[in-house]
Motif scaffolding. Sequence first.
Motif, PDB file in Angstrom:
ATOM      1  N   ILE A  86      48.003  57.283  11.717  1.00 30.04           N
ATOM      2  CA  ILE A  86      48.142  58.521  10.946  1.00 30.04           C
ATOM      3  C   ILE A  86      46.996  58.648   9.948  1.00 30.04           C
ATOM      4  O   ILE A  86      46.392  59.713   9.804  1.00 30.04           O
ATOM      5  N   THR A  87      46.665  57.558   9.277  1.00 31.22           N
ATOM      6  CA  THR A  87      45.541  57.569   8.338  1.00 31.22           C
ATOM      7  C   THR A  87      44.241  57.923   9.056  1.00 31.22           C
ATOM      8  O   THR A  87      43.445  58.727   8.558  1.00 31.22           O
ATOM      9  N   ALA A  88      44.031  57.349  10.232  1.00 29.11           N
ATOM     10  CA  ALA A  88      42.815  57.647  11.002  1.00 29.11           C
ATOM     11  C   ALA A  88      42.745  59.125  11.370  1.00 29.11           C
ATOM     12  O   ALA A  88      41.673  59.736  11.267  1.00 29.11           O
ATOM     13  N   LEU A  89      43.860  59.716  11.778  1.00 28.15           N
ATOM     14  CA  LEU A  89      43.865  61.154  12.078  1.00 28.15           C
ATOM     15  C   LEU A  89      43.499  61.964  10.842  1.00 28.15           C
ATOM     16  O   LEU A  89      42.713  62.903  10.930  1.00 28.15           O
ATOM     17  N   ARG A  90      44.059  61.593   9.705  1.00 23.08           N
ATOM     18  CA  ARG A  90      43.764  62.306   8.447  1.00 23.08           C
ATOM     19  C   ARG A  90      42.287  62.183   8.073  1.00 23.08           C
ATOM     20  O   ARG A  90      41.745  63.058   7.402  1.00 23.08           O
ATOM     21  N   GLU A  91      41.654  61.103   8.519  1.00 25.38           N
ATOM     22  CA  GLU A  91      40.226  60.889   8.247  1.00 25.38           C
ATOM     23  C   GLU A  91      39.330  61.550   9.289  1.00 25.38           C
ATOM     24  O   GLU A  91      38.113  61.373   9.271  1.00 25.38           O
ATOM     25  N   GLY A  92      39.930  62.285  10.226  1.00 22.73           N
ATOM     26  CA  GLY A  92      39.137  63.028  11.200  1.00 22.73           C
ATOM     27  C   GLY A  92      38.879  62.325  12.516  1.00 22.73           C
ATOM     28  O   GLY A  92      38.106  62.812  13.341  1.00 22.73           O
ATOM     29  N   LYS A  93      39.504  61.183  12.741  1.00 26.23           N
ATOM     30  CA  LYS A  93      39.317  60.474  14.010  1.00 26.23           C
ATOM     31  C   LYS A  93      40.096  61.176  15.116  1.00 26.23           C
ATOM     32  O   LYS A  93      41.173  61.709  14.892  1.00 26.23           O
ATOM     33  N   ARG A  94      39.527  61.183  16.334  1.00 24.80           N
ATOM     34  CA  ARG A  94      40.199  61.819  17.480  1.00 24.80           C
ATOM     35  C   ARG A  94      40.591  60.822  18.546  1.00 24.80           C
ATOM     36  O   ARG A  94      41.405  61.120  19.404  1.00 24.80           O
ATOM     37  N   VAL A  95      39.970  59.647  18.532  1.00 23.44           N
ATOM     38  CA  VAL A  95      40.316  58.591  19.479  1.00 23.44           C
ATOM     39  C   VAL A  95      40.840  57.411  18.675  1.00 23.44           C
ATOM     40  O   VAL A  95      40.176  56.933  17.752  1.00 23.44           O
ATOM     41  N   LEU A  96      42.027  56.969  19.037  1.00 23.99           N
ATOM     42  CA  LEU A  96      42.717  55.933  18.284  1.00 23.99           C
ATOM     43  C   LEU A  96      42.943  54.721  19.175  1.00 23.99           C
ATOM     44  O   LEU A  96      43.574  54.831  20.227  1.00 23.99           O
TER      45      LEU A  96
END
Length: 119
Positions: A86-96
Amino acid sequence: MKQIIVVIGDRLGKGQHVAKGVEAAGGKAIVIDGMGADMRLGDVMKAENADIGISFCGSGGAGAITAQAKYGYPCQYGMRSIDEGITALREGKRVLGFGFMDVEELGKRLTEEYAKIRG
């Protein structure tokens, strides 16, 4: 509003539980079939014009790094929890990239969070 498309690539060919979570949150899940599916994540994301890609392998990195290197998708890898995703998505990441975590809650929460971010 456009449905959120999530591509799931698992080194062991799994991902069906995450897909159920994506669909429970109203998204469209595409699970890549077969062993080594994580390494084809970027290709399928590009072909499907996907919003998010989720890669699973032991380290949580190979498929995510490959998608970033080949197509420029911003990625975060080595994750071991839903909250990290969730934090990565909030930081603009698209591939997790995660270690093996084929759980429904992961797909549901990530899809719901991306819907909030997208508005």
